[in-house]
Design a protein around this motif. Structure first.
Motif, PDB file in Angstrom:
ATOM      1  N   GLN A   1       9.235  11.030  -1.556  1.00 40.99           N
ATOM      2  CA  GLN A   1       9.358  11.470  -0.093  1.00 40.99           C
ATOM      3  C   GLN A   1       9.293  10.093   0.590  1.00 40.99           C
ATOM      4  OE1 GLN A   1       7.723  13.561  -1.651  1.00 40.99           O
ATOM      5  NE2 GLN A   1       7.023  15.171  -1.666  1.00 40.99           N
ATOM      6  N   MET A   2       8.752   8.754  -0.963  1.00 46.53           N
ATOM      7  CA  MET A   2       9.134   7.607  -0.555  1.00 46.53           C
ATOM      8  C   MET A   2       9.777   6.680  -0.518  1.00 46.53           C
ATOM      9  SD  MET A   2       5.295   7.627   1.335  1.00 46.53           S
ATOM     10  CE  MET A   2       5.270   6.031   1.325  1.00 46.53           C
ATOM     11  N   LEU A   3      10.791   7.540  -0.862  1.00 46.63           N
ATOM     12  CA  LEU A   3      12.386   7.062  -1.499  1.00 46.63           C
ATOM     13  C   LEU A   3      12.775   5.845  -0.488  1.00 46.63           C
ATOM     14  CD1 LEU A   3      14.576   8.925  -3.207  1.00 46.63           C
ATOM     15  CD2 LEU A   3      13.738   6.571  -4.010  1.00 46.63           C
ATOM     16  N   PRO A   4      12.179   6.033   1.115  1.00 49.19           N
ATOM     17  CA  PRO A   4      12.671   5.317   2.107  1.00 49.19           C
ATOM     18  C   PRO A   4      12.470   3.944   2.009  1.00 49.19           C
ATOM     19  CG  PRO A   4      12.608   7.109   3.380  1.00 49.19           C
ATOM     20  CD  PRO A   4      11.786   7.320   1.763  1.00 49.19           C
ATOM     21  N   LEU A   5      10.896   3.845   1.282  1.00 52.25           N
ATOM     22  CA  LEU A   5      10.751   2.617   1.349  1.00 52.25           C
ATOM     23  C   LEU A   5      11.775   1.336   0.469  1.00 52.25           C
ATOM     24  CD1 LEU A   5       7.520   2.654   0.591  1.00 52.25           C
ATOM     25  CD2 LEU A   5       7.802   1.782   2.324  1.00 52.25           C
ATOM     26  N   LEU A   6      11.388   2.041  -1.239  1.00 54.46           N
ATOM     27  CA  LEU A   6      13.332   1.500  -1.797  1.00 54.46           C
ATOM     28  C   LEU A   6      14.132   1.420  -1.688  1.00 54.46           C
ATOM     29  CD1 LEU A   6      12.652   3.186  -5.770  1.00 54.46           C
ATOM     30  CD2 LEU A   6      11.331   1.664  -4.496  1.00 54.46           C
ATOM     31  N   LEU A   7      14.734   2.131  -0.462  1.00 47.15           N
ATOM     32  CA  LEU A   7      15.742   1.634   0.783  1.00 47.15           C
ATOM     33  C   LEU A   7      15.718   0.196   1.354  1.00 47.15           C
ATOM     34  CD1 LEU A   7      16.873   5.776   1.216  1.00 47.15           C
ATOM     35  CD2 LEU A   7      17.785   4.278  -0.062  1.00 47.15           C
ATOM     36  N   PHE A   8      14.617  -0.028   1.690  1.00 48.04           N
ATOM     37  CA  PHE A   8      14.312  -0.811   2.644  1.00 48.04           C
ATOM     38  C   PHE A   8      14.364  -2.313   1.541  1.00 48.04           C
ATOM     39  CE2 PHE A   8      11.119  -3.801   4.495  1.00 48.04           C
ATOM     40  CZ  PHE A   8      11.572  -4.346   5.589  1.00 48.04           C
TER      41      PHE A   8
ATOM     42  N   LEU B   1       1.098  -1.468   0.172  1.00 46.96           N
ATOM     43  CA  LEU B   1       0.387   0.087  -0.073  1.00 46.96           C
ATOM     44  C   LEU B   1       0.358   1.217   0.625  1.00 46.96           C
ATOM     45  CD1 LEU B   1      -2.681  -0.636   2.341  1.00 46.96           C
ATOM     46  CD2 LEU B   1      -3.117  -0.534   0.059  1.00 46.96           C
ATOM     47  N   LEU B   2       1.779   1.493   0.697  1.00 49.07           N
ATOM     48  CA  LEU B   2       2.775   2.114   0.649  1.00 49.07           C
ATOM     49  C   LEU B   2       3.240   2.833  -0.881  1.00 49.07           C
ATOM     50  CD1 LEU B   2       4.529   1.943   4.555  1.00 49.07           C
ATOM     51  CD2 LEU B   2       2.404   3.551   3.353  1.00 49.07           C
ATOM     52  N   ASP B   3       4.099   1.005  -0.974  1.00 53.33           N
ATOM     53  CA  ASP B   3       4.638   1.933  -2.575  1.00 53.33           C
ATOM     54  C   ASP B   3       3.571   2.671  -3.096  1.00 53.33           C
ATOM     55  OD1 ASP B   3       7.440   0.327  -2.877  1.00 53.33           O
ATOM     56  OD2 ASP B   3       6.571  -1.495  -1.969  1.00 53.33           O
ATOM     57  N   LEU B   4       2.114   2.297  -2.941  1.00 50.95           N
ATOM     58  CA  LEU B   4       1.106   3.067  -3.985  1.00 50.95           C
ATOM     59  C   LEU B   4       1.717   4.233  -4.016  1.00 50.95           C
ATOM     60  CD1 LEU B   4      -1.327   0.019  -4.551  1.00 50.95           C
ATOM     61  CD2 LEU B   4       0.436   0.391  -6.315  1.00 50.95           C
TER      62      LEU B   4
ATOM     63  N   LEU C   1      18.496  -4.505 -10.094  1.00 48.62           N
ATOM     64  CA  LEU C   1      17.340  -3.341 -10.182  1.00 48.62           C
ATOM     65  C   LEU C   1      17.838  -2.959  -9.460  1.00 48.62           C
ATOM     66  CD1 LEU C   1      15.357  -2.878 -12.498  1.00 48.62           C
ATOM     67  CD2 LEU C   1      13.370  -3.240 -11.305  1.00 48.62           C
ATOM     68  N   MET C   2      17.908  -2.956  -7.893  1.00 47.21           N
ATOM     69  CA  MET C   2      17.242  -1.742  -7.551  1.00 47.21           C
ATOM     70  C   MET C   2      18.342  -0.290  -7.276  1.00 47.21           C
ATOM     71  SD  MET C   2      14.723  -1.954  -5.867  1.00 47.21           S
ATOM     72  CE  MET C   2      14.223  -1.077  -4.768  1.00 47.21           C
ATOM     73  N   PRO C   3      20.143  -1.038  -7.309  1.00 44.11           N
ATOM     74  CA  PRO C   3      20.879  -0.101  -7.542  1.00 44.11           C
ATOM     75  C   PRO C   3      20.489   0.458  -8.465  1.00 44.11           C
ATOM     76  CG  PRO C   3      21.799  -2.349  -7.722  1.00 44.11           C
ATOM     77  CD  PRO C   3      20.474  -2.223  -7.815  1.00 44.11           C
ATOM     78  N   PHE C   4      20.821   0.483  -9.733  1.00 50.42           N
ATOM     79  CA  PHE C   4      19.726   1.479 -11.578  1.00 50.42           C
ATOM     80  C   PHE C   4      18.785   2.586 -10.906  1.00 50.42           C
ATOM     81  CE2 PHE C   4      22.574  -2.313 -12.390  1.00 50.42           C
ATOM     82  CZ  PHE C   4      23.715  -1.979 -13.360  1.00 50.42           C
ATOM     83  N   VAL C   5      17.800   1.972 -10.069  1.00 54.28           N
ATOM     84  CA  VAL C   5      16.838   2.680 -10.193  1.00 54.28           C
ATOM     85  C   VAL C   5      16.842   3.575  -8.641  1.00 54.28           C
ATOM     86  CG1 VAL C   5      14.233   2.683  -9.282  1.00 54.28           C
ATOM     87  CG2 VAL C   5      15.345   0.865 -10.306  1.00 54.28           C
ATOM     88  N   ILE C   6      17.541   3.382  -8.094  1.00 49.81           N
ATOM     89  CA  ILE C   6      17.814   4.612  -6.383  1.00 49.81           C
ATOM     90  C   ILE C   6      18.324   5.360  -7.388  1.00 49.81           C
ATOM     91  CG2 ILE C   6      18.356   4.576  -4.442  1.00 49.81           C
ATOM     92  CD1 ILE C   6      17.710   2.047  -3.882  1.00 49.81           C
TER      93      ILE C   6
END
Length: 144
Positions: free
Chosen positions: A75-82, A64-67, A121-126
């Protein structure tokens, strides 16, 4: 109010992330939110009455938070860091040791593929420059 070059450099600009980069980040929020959410939703509605439900509840909350990240990607970048952190922890603490030992649980192939995809994927997206400026170099909130 006089704006100097120094004050502009200290203030994060709205254009810190290009529109293209924002769309990439939003796509990842959508992928995680819908992909993970669609897999976890059945467990929310059909389960044993005595089921603990900790993991499905956590994953549903994250979905839900990702949505919400679709509207507020910065502002929601901490979710991607998690996501980045737990995937790397699992991959190096559990995935690779199980792979090399040859002792894998029945779900290993699926887990290794899905989590390994995130590891790649994540290192290229963040947006690491933005993360560095916002979470490492920017002054923290006051304690008192």
């Amino acid at each position: 109010m006089v704006t100097t070059a120094a004050s502009v450099a200290e203030r994060p600009a709205e254009s810190d992330l290009s529109l293209f980069r924002l769309y990439i980040v939003r796509a990842v929020y959508l992928l995680i939110g819908l992909g993970e959410g669609s897999q976890i939703a059945p467990a929310l509605f059909v389960h044993e009455p005595t089921a603990r439900g900790v993991i499905p509840a956590l994953l549903a909350g994250m979905s839900l938070l990702d949505l919400l990240g679709l509207k507020y990607p910065r502002q929601m970048l901490p979710l991607l860091l998690f996501e980045f952190a737990w995937k790397y922890i699992w991959f190096f603490a559990f995935g690779l040791p199980q792979w090399f030992s040859g002792q894998q649980p029945p779900t290993f192939a699926e887990d290794f593929f899905n989590i390994g995809f995130g590891v790649l994927l994540m290192p290229f997206v963040i947006p690491w420059g933005f993360v560095w400026r916002q979470y490492v170099m920017a002054p923290g909130d006051r304690w008192r």
